[in-house]
Write a protein that holds these residues in place. Sequence first.
Motif, mmCIF file in Angstrom:
data_model
loop_
_atom_site.group_PDB
_atom_site.id
_atom_site.type_symbol
_atom_site.label_atom_id
_atom_site.label_comp_id
_atom_site.label_asym_id
_atom_site.label_seq_id
_atom_site.Cartn_x
_atom_site.Cartn_y
_atom_site.Cartn_z
ATOM 1 N N SER A 360 0.828 -1.200 -0.102
ATOM 2 C CA SER A 360 0.095 0.010 -0.034
ATOM 3 C C SER A 360 1.044 1.273 0.146
ATOM 4 O O SER A 360 1.909 1.508 0.638
ATOM 5 C CB SER A 360 -0.808 0.025 1.264
ATOM 6 O OG SER A 360 -1.790 1.023 1.282
ATOM 7 N N ALA A 361 0.653 2.370 -1.012
ATOM 8 C CA ALA A 361 1.487 3.329 -0.996
ATOM 9 C C ALA A 361 1.033 4.393 0.041
ATOM 10 O O ALA A 361 -0.017 4.532 0.522
ATOM 11 C CB ALA A 361 1.107 4.072 -2.526
ATOM 12 N N ARG A 362 2.077 5.097 0.609
ATOM 13 C CA ARG A 362 1.947 5.897 1.565
ATOM 14 C C ARG A 362 0.967 7.313 1.075
ATOM 15 O O ARG A 362 1.068 7.584 -0.224
ATOM 16 C CB ARG A 362 2.925 6.734 2.082
ATOM 17 C CG ARG A 362 3.964 5.326 2.839
ATOM 18 C CD ARG A 362 3.412 4.871 3.951
ATOM 19 N NE ARG A 362 3.032 5.934 5.166
ATOM 20 C CZ ARG A 362 3.831 6.398 5.987
ATOM 21 N NH1 ARG A 362 4.909 5.661 6.122
ATOM 22 N NH2 ARG A 362 3.223 7.111 7.049
ATOM 23 N N GLY A 363 0.248 7.924 2.011
ATOM 24 C CA GLY A 363 -0.555 9.171 1.436
ATOM 25 C C GLY A 363 -1.726 9.125 2.202
ATOM 26 O O GLY A 363 -2.181 8.424 3.027
ATOM 27 N N PRO A 364 -2.494 10.045 1.796
ATOM 28 C CA PRO A 364 -3.944 10.362 2.494
ATOM 29 C C PRO A 364 -4.684 8.691 2.432
ATOM 30 O O PRO A 364 -4.958 8.125 1.382
ATOM 31 C CB PRO A 364 -4.716 11.442 1.646
ATOM 32 C CG PRO A 364 -3.365 12.259 1.192
ATOM 33 C CD PRO A 364 -2.391 11.146 0.915
ATOM 34 N N ALA A 365 -5.366 8.354 3.602
ATOM 35 C CA ALA A 365 -5.985 7.050 3.762
ATOM 36 C C ALA A 365 -7.374 7.141 3.650
ATOM 37 O O ALA A 365 -7.882 7.852 4.429
ATOM 38 C CB ALA A 365 -5.405 6.422 4.957
ATOM 39 N N ALA A 392 -10.369 10.459 3.281
ATOM 40 C CA ALA A 392 -9.145 10.901 3.383
ATOM 41 C C ALA A 392 -9.190 12.156 4.528
ATOM 42 O O ALA A 392 -9.841 12.966 4.180
ATOM 43 C CB ALA A 392 -8.070 10.943 2.423
ATOM 44 N N ARG A 393 -8.205 12.200 5.442
ATOM 45 C CA ARG A 393 -8.097 13.441 6.187
ATOM 46 C C ARG A 393 -9.202 13.750 7.131
ATOM 47 O O ARG A 393 -9.749 14.887 7.158
ATOM 48 C CB ARG A 393 -7.439 14.506 5.477
ATOM 49 C CG ARG A 393 -6.022 14.446 4.682
ATOM 50 C CD ARG A 393 -5.273 15.750 4.341
ATOM 51 N NE ARG A 393 -4.229 15.601 3.801
ATOM 52 C CZ ARG A 393 -3.899 15.151 2.650
ATOM 53 N NH1 ARG A 393 -4.643 15.237 1.695
ATOM 54 N NH2 ARG A 393 -2.399 14.962 2.322
ATOM 55 N N ASP A 427 -7.793 2.397 1.058
ATOM 56 C CA ASP A 427 -7.695 3.089 -0.361
ATOM 57 C C ASP A 427 -8.135 1.904 -1.472
ATOM 58 O O ASP A 427 -7.390 1.859 -2.718
ATOM 59 C CB ASP A 427 -6.368 3.371 -0.686
ATOM 60 C CG ASP A 427 -5.810 4.520 0.308
ATOM 61 O OD1 ASP A 427 -6.614 5.250 0.478
ATOM 62 O OD2 ASP A 427 -4.671 4.542 0.468
ATOM 63 N N ARG A 442 1.205 1.971 7.574
ATOM 64 C CA ARG A 442 0.359 3.144 7.011
ATOM 65 C C ARG A 442 -0.967 3.291 8.245
ATOM 66 O O ARG A 442 -1.481 4.314 8.580
ATOM 67 C CB ARG A 442 -0.526 2.848 5.844
ATOM 68 C CG ARG A 442 0.192 2.809 4.654
ATOM 69 C CD ARG A 442 -0.496 3.026 3.458
ATOM 70 N NE ARG A 442 -1.152 4.255 3.273
ATOM 71 C CZ ARG A 442 -2.122 4.629 2.602
ATOM 72 N NH1 ARG A 442 -2.839 3.228 1.777
ATOM 73 N NH2 ARG A 442 -2.845 5.725 2.734
ATOM 74 N N ASP A 529 -0.602 7.024 8.274
ATOM 75 C CA ASP A 529 -1.799 7.854 7.463
ATOM 76 C C ASP A 529 -2.914 7.819 8.194
ATOM 77 O O ASP A 529 -3.898 8.478 7.853
ATOM 78 C CB ASP A 529 -1.569 7.285 6.025
ATOM 79 C CG ASP A 529 -0.197 7.199 5.261
ATOM 80 O OD1 ASP A 529 0.405 8.347 5.619
ATOM 81 O OD2 ASP A 529 0.158 6.273 4.694
ATOM 82 N N ARG A 559 -4.352 13.904 9.173
ATOM 83 C CA ARG A 559 -4.394 12.369 9.196
ATOM 84 C C ARG A 559 -5.839 11.980 9.315
ATOM 85 O O ARG A 559 -6.651 12.632 9.600
ATOM 86 C CB ARG A 559 -3.450 11.777 10.432
ATOM 87 C CG ARG A 559 -2.044 12.047 9.995
ATOM 88 C CD ARG A 559 -1.383 10.939 11.220
ATOM 89 N NE ARG A 559 -0.015 11.161 10.913
ATOM 90 C CZ ARG A 559 0.848 11.759 11.681
ATOM 91 N NH1 ARG A 559 0.583 12.590 12.584
ATOM 92 N NH2 ARG A 559 2.147 11.741 11.304
#
Length: 613
Positions: A360-365, A392-393, A427, A442, A529, A559
């Motif tokens: 799973s790529a990092r970033g907003p979840a 997300a966020r 995601d 994450r 995340d 987050r």
Amino acid sequence: MTAKRATPPAAGPADGGARIASSSELGVFATLRRGLQVSPEIVQGLALTGVLAVLAAVGRVVVPIAVQQTIDVGILADGGPDVRRVVGLVIAAAIGLLGAAVCSALVNVRLFRSTEAGLASLRIRAFRHVHDLSVLTQNTERRGSLVSRVTSDVDTISLFVQWGGIMLLVSVLQIAVASALMAAYSWQLMLLVWACFAPLIFVVRVAQRRVNAAYTAVRERVGAMLGAISEAVVGAETIRAYGVADVIQRRIDASIKATRDAMVRAQKLVSVVFSSGVLVSNLVLCVVVVVGVHLGIAGEITVGRLLAFLFLVQLFTGPVQMATEILNELQNAVAGWRRVLAVLETPVELADPGPDGVVSARGPATVELRDLHFAYPGGPGVLHGIDLTIPARTSVAVVGATGSGKTTIAKLVVRLMDPTTGAVLLDGVDLRDLTTASLRRRVVLVPQEGFLFAGTLAENVGYGLRPTAAAPEDRDARVAAALEELGLASWLAELPGGLATPVGQRGESLSAGERQLVALARAYLAEADLLVLDEATSAVDPATEVRIARALDSLTAGRSTLTIAHRLSTAEASDLVLVVDDGAVVEMGPHADLVARGGTYAAMHGSWVAQTR
């Protein structure tokens, strides 16, 4: 957050369906084979060890051969005693004994080295497997009993393999070599010896099954005893606070007595077999002396051969008598091995897909729950068809009565358990398809009571760092920076040792609120995340509550957060509120909208406001 009805995915296995069996069902030899398969280091280099063991066993017959040759060829030689030959035979015997001793020592060293390597591997594998099991599966056995499988049960294996295994190997070879030499000296007496011991073989086979069952019970009782003792040690403060020391003492005494009784029953069985071996061994000596004298009078055996044969009988009966002690250790080891194998045979439901898994790529979840159902083993359903999406966020507060399913949702979102049916997606990817490493990078859970390990404050906060940043100098700098960014610098300054302050066992040197601050700082360093928080501010002083609130603001900024809210002030500050009742989502939306709606949440909030005035 939007609610939706999705087509449910294929049902997966319910988490927690597995139980840790008290013992493997394998037979004795199947247990030994399986044990060697999971600890192959034990048999590494066994061929050379076997050669050395054969030489050591052959060395044991040097004395009988020397006695026979000295008497028949040296002392009773034609023309009188041959002193030179006698001296030569004595020197040769001494050299042979010395060589046998060296071979025996090498056998011991090699077996000790290989078995320690194998048993260390077994401990590591068992410990790793215990950690891979779901929390529900772990909870099917008391912690102390579970620990005993990785410690004392493996110790019983170690004792047998390193002592009984050596004796068994050498004894079998010694019996074989002694039998061959006895046949060379007098086949009649050799058959007589075996005829006397044949009934004992059947006695041992019958006793082996009963001793096996008895030692299985011993290992189970030992595990239960360690579980009771460890529970009492961990709960000492509660025991003293409620004055129930006598009750707990009686419980522990009963567990110790049950363990003692099981051990005594096992030893009684072993003592019966041992006494049978001693009786038969003495009987054999008497019979060999009587029959051997008659054969000597008949001219069918020389004096030297008869004396050598008596030595060989001792070499033969010694291992047979020791077989009872070996049987004792073997059954104890098999019982321990079965308990360890039972752990390794317990299926891992929360399996890591490994290389085949999705990273799973990092970033907003974004988190999605699709037709989520869950039931604890043997119990009714806890969650019923939950469908929702957490953008997300977004900060989401989950509220509801005790037992409504709030904590279960949190455990499913961090994959401490898997749903009975339905799915949790991060995601758009099912958590079961993600590699465990990427999921843990994450998604981080901050529990209501953060667990602290014995060590310093810096070490405990530093568990949130990735291994690449775990050097002490890097760790301390990053921990200090994290506490500063969370607004906890003043709290750190108040601690007597700063970052080096010992937290004590399970964090007992810190207050409940301070332990929660450590858990928040640890989560901050993890840079997740998605944060799943089990709120724990109801039992802290006002000053610490303010610190926790400020730290939470810094921790959750930017987050996605899912908070199990025990105080509705948390729900007021969240972007969205999820109201759970009896395992179902009954309301969701912003705080103001839900209050205005006048439903379940409005009633809860009104009651809470009235209590706080």
